[in-house]
Design a protein around this motif. Structure first.
Motif, short mmCIF file in Angstrom:
data_model
loop_
_atom_site.label_atom_id
_atom_site.label_comp_id
_atom_site.label_asym_id
_atom_site.label_seq_id
_atom_site.Cartn_x
_atom_site.Cartn_y
_atom_site.Cartn_z
N ASP A 188 0.86 -1.19 0.00
CA ASP A 188 0.00 0.00 0.00
C ASP A 188 0.89 1.24 0.00
N LEU A 189 0.86 1.99 -1.09
CA LEU A 189 1.73 3.16 -1.22
C LEU A 189 1.40 4.24 -0.20
N ALA A 190 0.17 4.26 0.29
CA ALA A 190 -0.23 5.27 1.26
C ALA A 190 0.51 5.09 2.59
N ARG A 191 0.99 3.90 2.84
CA ARG A 191 1.68 3.62 4.11
C ARG A 191 3.19 3.84 4.02
N LEU A 192 3.68 4.24 2.86
CA LEU A 192 5.11 4.46 2.68
C LEU A 192 5.48 5.90 3.02
N PRO A 193 6.77 6.16 3.33
CA PRO A 193 7.22 7.54 3.50
C PRO A 193 6.97 8.34 2.22
N ARG A 194 6.75 9.65 2.38
CA ARG A 194 6.38 10.48 1.24
C ARG A 194 7.42 10.47 0.12
N GLN A 195 8.72 10.35 0.47
CA GLN A 195 9.77 10.40 -0.55
C GLN A 195 10.22 9.01 -1.00
N ALA A 196 9.42 7.99 -0.72
CA ALA A 196 9.78 6.63 -1.14
C ALA A 196 9.93 6.57 -2.66
N LEU A 197 10.99 5.91 -3.11
CA LEU A 197 11.24 5.77 -4.54
C LEU A 197 10.53 4.53 -5.08
N ARG A 198 10.02 4.64 -6.31
CA ARG A 198 9.22 3.56 -6.87
C ARG A 198 9.82 2.98 -8.15
N ASP A 199 10.78 3.67 -8.73
CA ASP A 199 11.36 3.24 -10.00
C ASP A 199 12.87 3.10 -9.83
N ALA A 200 13.43 1.98 -10.28
CA ALA A 200 14.86 1.73 -10.11
C ALA A 200 15.71 2.82 -10.76
N GLU A 201 15.22 3.40 -11.85
CA GLU A 201 15.99 4.42 -12.54
C GLU A 201 16.15 5.68 -11.70
N GLN A 202 15.29 5.85 -10.68
CA GLN A 202 15.42 7.00 -9.78
C GLN A 202 16.59 6.83 -8.83
N ALA A 203 17.12 5.61 -8.71
CA ALA A 203 18.18 5.33 -7.74
C ALA A 203 19.50 4.93 -8.38
N ILE A 204 19.46 4.16 -9.46
CA ILE A 204 20.69 3.64 -10.06
C ILE A 204 21.58 4.80 -10.52
N GLY A 205 22.86 4.72 -10.13
CA GLY A 205 23.82 5.75 -10.51
C GLY A 205 23.96 6.85 -9.49
N ARG A 206 23.06 6.90 -8.51
CA ARG A 206 23.14 7.90 -7.45
C ARG A 206 24.01 7.37 -6.31
N VAL A 207 24.33 8.26 -5.39
CA VAL A 207 25.26 7.93 -4.31
C VAL A 207 24.54 8.00 -2.97
N ALA A 208 24.77 7.00 -2.13
CA ALA A 208 24.14 6.97 -0.79
C ALA A 208 24.78 8.05 0.08
N MET A 209 23.95 8.86 0.70
CA MET A 209 24.46 9.94 1.54
C MET A 209 24.71 9.48 2.97
N ARG A 210 24.21 8.29 3.31
CA ARG A 210 24.39 7.73 4.66
C ARG A 210 24.33 6.22 4.56
N PRO A 211 24.78 5.49 5.59
CA PRO A 211 24.67 4.03 5.54
C PRO A 211 23.19 3.60 5.51
N LEU A 212 22.89 2.60 4.68
CA LEU A 212 21.53 2.09 4.55
C LEU A 212 21.53 0.60 4.86
N SER A 213 20.53 0.17 5.64
CA SER A 213 20.45 -1.23 6.03
C SER A 213 19.64 -2.03 5.03
N GLU A 214 19.91 -3.32 4.95
CA GLU A 214 19.15 -4.22 4.09
C GLU A 214 17.67 -4.20 4.48
N GLY A 215 16.79 -4.18 3.47
CA GLY A 215 15.35 -4.21 3.71
C GLY A 215 14.75 -2.86 4.03
#
Length: 235
Positions: free
Chosen positions: A137-164
């Motif tokens: 349910d997209l309504a339960r996700l954070p407002r800035q949740a990404l939905r398309d892989a192209e929005q993320a691939i090639g970008r750089v993580a600004m902080r450590p991110l955990s699996e899941g």
């Protein structure tokens, strides 16, 4: 001879007339209300359909009777926000749309979003292997949740991110192509010509960012990043 009708009889007759008129008007009013609500439901379903696989709309009409609304034309007061979760819906009424009604609705959309497939270190560039697609349910996700892989691939993580972890836009940045204080190549283009000169970057930037640069004569102008230490002056 004039016959006088008792007061109680007159009241009874008036009540009968009132009830008769009400019995005729009420179905028409209910039908008009249903037509307005149906138009709002169809509008929201159409707006949200591109966001996911399954759309469910729950309407919350005003507690009082919804006023008559001929030729209803629904719209979203906050058109820039996707119609997910609790939303306010406006309805312009009449051919000129001079009257506007408002009601609340809940829009549930089942769709895809991105989560991290493994732990990601700060400064690491995101690849497809870092990502997994989940549905919910997209309504339960954070407002800035990404939905398309192209929005993320090639970008750089600004902080450590955990699996899941649900991946959000603010957690990533464009790869830096220009650093502050670096010498860069500045291009000026026009019809039939291209001129380059050196300049100093006064801010860092990624592809598409507009930053300030200082020329040899100390003039400061804005330019757009187009590559590694390369910028262009847009006309």
């Amino acid at each position: 001879m004039t016959r006088t009708i008792p007061a109680t009889t007159r009241v009874s007759m008036a009540l009968v007339v009132t009830l008769t008129v009400a019995s005729l008007v009420a179905p028409q009013a209910r039908a008009a209300d249903k037509a307005t609500l149906d138009s709002v439901r169809q509008f929201l379903e159409a707006q949200a359909r591109s966001l996911g696989d399954d759309v469910e709309v729950t309407l919350y009409p005003p507690a009082a009777k919804f006023p008559a609304c001929p030729a209803p034309s629904p719209f979203l007061p906050r058109a820039s926000q996707p119609p997910i979760g609790r939303v306010s819906v406006g309805v312009k009424c009449g051919e000129q749309g001079r009257r506007t009604r408002f009601l609340q609705a809940e829009v549930s959309v089942i769709g895809a979003h991105l989560e991290t497939a493994l732990d990601i270190a700060a400064g690491e560039t995101i690849t497809r292997d870092h990502l997994v697609i989940r549905h919910g349910d997209l309504a339960r996700l954070p407002r800035q949740a990404l939905r398309d892989a192209e929005q993320a691939i090639g970008r750089v993580a600004m902080r450590p991110l955990s699996e899941g972890q649900v991946l959000q836009g603010y957690q990533l940045r464009k790869p830096r192509l220009v650093n502050r204080g670096e010498e860069v190549t500045l291009e000026a283009r026009g019809s039939g010509f291209r001129v380059t000169r050196s300049a100093e970057a006064l801010a860092p930037g990624g592809r598409g960012d507009r930053i300030r640069v200082r020329l040899d004569n100390r003039d400061v102008i804005n330019a757009r990043v187009i590559g590694k230490r390369r910028l262009v002056v847009d006309n």
